[in-house]
Design a protein around this motif. Structure first.
Motif, short mmCIF file in Angstrom:
data_model
loop_
_atom_site.label_atom_id
_atom_site.label_comp_id
_atom_site.label_asym_id
_atom_site.label_seq_id
_atom_site.Cartn_x
_atom_site.Cartn_y
_atom_site.Cartn_z
N THR A 145 0.83 -1.21 0.00
CA THR A 145 0.00 0.00 0.00
C THR A 145 0.87 1.26 0.00
N GLY A 146 2.03 1.18 0.64
CA GLY A 146 2.94 2.33 0.61
C GLY A 146 3.45 2.62 -0.78
N CYS A 147 3.81 1.56 -1.51
CA CYS A 147 4.32 1.74 -2.88
C CYS A 147 3.23 2.26 -3.82
N ILE A 148 2.02 1.71 -3.69
CA ILE A 148 0.95 2.20 -4.56
C ILE A 148 0.59 3.64 -4.19
N GLY A 149 0.67 3.96 -2.89
CA GLY A 149 0.45 5.34 -2.47
C GLY A 149 1.50 6.28 -3.04
N PHE A 150 2.74 5.79 -3.14
CA PHE A 150 3.82 6.59 -3.74
C PHE A 150 3.53 6.86 -5.22
N SER A 151 3.04 5.84 -5.92
CA SER A 151 2.76 6.01 -7.35
C SER A 151 1.61 7.00 -7.56
N TRP A 152 0.63 7.00 -6.67
CA TRP A 152 -0.48 7.95 -6.79
C TRP A 152 -0.02 9.35 -6.42
N ALA A 153 0.89 9.47 -5.45
CA ALA A 153 1.47 10.78 -5.13
C ALA A 153 2.31 11.28 -6.31
N TYR A 154 2.96 10.35 -7.00
CA TYR A 154 3.73 10.70 -8.20
C TYR A 154 2.81 11.27 -9.27
N ALA A 155 1.63 10.69 -9.40
CA ALA A 155 0.64 11.21 -10.37
C ALA A 155 0.22 12.62 -9.98
N PHE A 156 0.08 12.89 -8.70
CA PHE A 156 -0.23 14.24 -8.23
C PHE A 156 0.89 15.20 -8.60
N GLN A 157 2.11 14.78 -8.37
CA GLN A 157 3.27 15.64 -8.65
C GLN A 157 3.40 15.95 -10.14
N LYS A 158 3.15 14.95 -10.97
CA LYS A 158 3.32 15.14 -12.40
C LYS A 158 2.17 15.93 -13.04
N THR A 159 0.97 15.73 -12.55
CA THR A 159 -0.18 16.42 -13.14
C THR A 159 -0.50 17.73 -12.44
N GLY A 160 0.03 17.90 -11.22
CA GLY A 160 -0.32 19.08 -10.44
C GLY A 160 -1.77 19.06 -9.99
N SER A 161 -2.32 17.84 -9.87
CA SER A 161 -3.74 17.73 -9.55
C SER A 161 -4.02 16.46 -8.75
N ILE A 162 -5.01 16.54 -7.89
CA ILE A 162 -5.44 15.38 -7.11
C ILE A 162 -6.39 14.49 -7.89
N MET A 163 -6.83 14.93 -9.06
CA MET A 163 -7.88 14.23 -9.78
C MET A 163 -7.44 12.89 -10.36
N MET A 164 -6.25 12.82 -10.95
CA MET A 164 -5.80 11.53 -11.47
C MET A 164 -5.57 10.53 -10.35
N PRO A 165 -4.91 10.91 -9.24
CA PRO A 165 -4.81 9.96 -8.12
C PRO A 165 -6.17 9.46 -7.65
N MET A 166 -7.16 10.33 -7.60
CA MET A 166 -8.50 9.89 -7.20
C MET A 166 -9.06 8.87 -8.18
N GLY A 167 -8.87 9.11 -9.47
CA GLY A 167 -9.34 8.17 -10.48
C GLY A 167 -8.63 6.82 -10.37
#
Length: 240
Positions: A145-167
Motif C-alpha cells: 500500500t505504501g508503494c501504490i500510495g507513492f505512485s499515486w502521489a507521483y501522479a499528483f506531482q506530475k499532473t499538479g492535480s489530485i484528480m488523477m490519483p483519485m481516479g
C-alpha cells in the motif's frame, strides 16, 4: 459527507495560513482536463486490476461463479461508498498535506512521507494491530500500500492535480470489489468457487512481486504522458 467537508475546511486553513494558497492548488480545474485525468486514472487502474485477477485465475486455478445476488442498485451503492472513501483518503494523503510537504521539502520527500503514512494507515483500516500480530502480513500491507500510495502521489506531482490519483484509487477499489470479498461491498459480480493454490513461499514471492510491479507500471504510464521536467512542479503550477 460531513467528514469530507471538514477535511476540505481544514485543508483550506492549512493552505491559506501556511502558503497563502486556496484549495484550487490541488488541481480541481480546469474541469474538463481534470475530469479526463480522473477518467484516465480510473480506466488504467481498472485494467491493471483485471490483468492481475486474470493472472491469479491462471496461476492458482481459480473458478468463478456469477453472484446470484448481483444487482444494479448494489453497484450504484458500492460506487457511491467507494467514491466517498477515496475522496476522503486522497484529500488526507494526496491533498493539502502532500502539497505543503512538497512545497517545503521537495517532491521526493513529500511523496515518500505520503507513501509511508498511507502504508501505516492501512494497518489500522485493515484492523491488523489488534490481537496476534503477523509480521509478514504487516510488512506486506505496508510495502504494497505504501508503494501504490507513492505512485499515486507521483501522479499528483506530475499532473499538479489530485484528480488523477483519485481516479486511480477509485478504479482499483471499485473494480476489486467486483471479485474480492470485502465489507461492506465485495464480490459484487463474481464469487470465488474453487482455488488450487500455490506453495506458501511461491505465493509469498508472487504477491509481493505483483504488489511492487503495479506501482511501477502506474508511474511509467504517468511518466509517458507527462515526461520529465527540470522545473519543479511548483514552478510549473505558477506558470499555468
Amino acid at each position: 459527507m460531513l467528514g469530507i467537508v471538514v477535511i476540505l475546511f481544514v485543508s483550506w486553513l492549512l493552505l491559506k495560513f501556511i502558503e497563502g494558497k486556496n484549495l484550487f492548488v490541488l488541481g480541481f480545474t480546469p474541469i474538463t482536463t481534470r475530469g479526463l485525468q480522473f477518467l484516465f486514472g480510473f480506466v488504467v487502474m481498472a485494467l491493471l486490476f483485471l490483468l492481475t485477477i486474470t493472472t491469479d485465475t491462471w496461476l492458482m486455478g481459480i473458478e468463478w461463479a456469477q453472484n446470484p445476488d448481483a444487482s444494479l442498485m448494489t453497484l450504484v451503492h458500492a460506487f457511491w461508498y467507494y467514491l466517498k472513501s477515496i475522496v476522503t483518503e486522497d484529500l488526507v494523503f494526496r491533498g493539502a498535506l502532500l502539497y505543503l510537504l512538497m512545497a517545503r521539502f521537495g517532491p521526493k520527500v513529500g511523496m515518500l512521507v505520503s507513501a509511508v503514512a498511507f502504508g501505516i494507515y492501512h494497518w489500522f483500516s485493515y484492523g491488523m494491530l489488534g490481537g496476534e500480530l503477523q509480521v509478514i502480513s504487516l510488512i506486506y500491507v505496508f510495502v504494497v500500500t505504501g508503494c501504490i500510495g507513492f505512485s499515486w502521489a507521483y501522479a499528483f506531482q506530475k499532473t499538479g492535480s489530485i484528480m488523477m490519483p483519485m481516479g486511480l484509487h477509485l478504479g482499483w477499489n471499485l473494480t476489486q470489489s467486483l471479485f474480492i470479498q470485502s465489507n461492506p461491498y465485495g464480490e459484487l459480480l463474481f464469487q470465488k468457487v474453487t482455488q488450487v493454490g500455490m506453495p506458501e513461499w511461491s505465493y509469498l514471492v508472487y504477491i509481493f512481486a505483483k504488489g511492487l510491479i503495479l506501482p511501477v507500471v502506474v508511474m511509467l504510464v504517468v511518466h509517458l504522458l507527462y515526461g520529465k521536467s527540470s522545473e519543479s512542479w511548483l514552478i510549473k503550477e505558477e506558470k499555468r
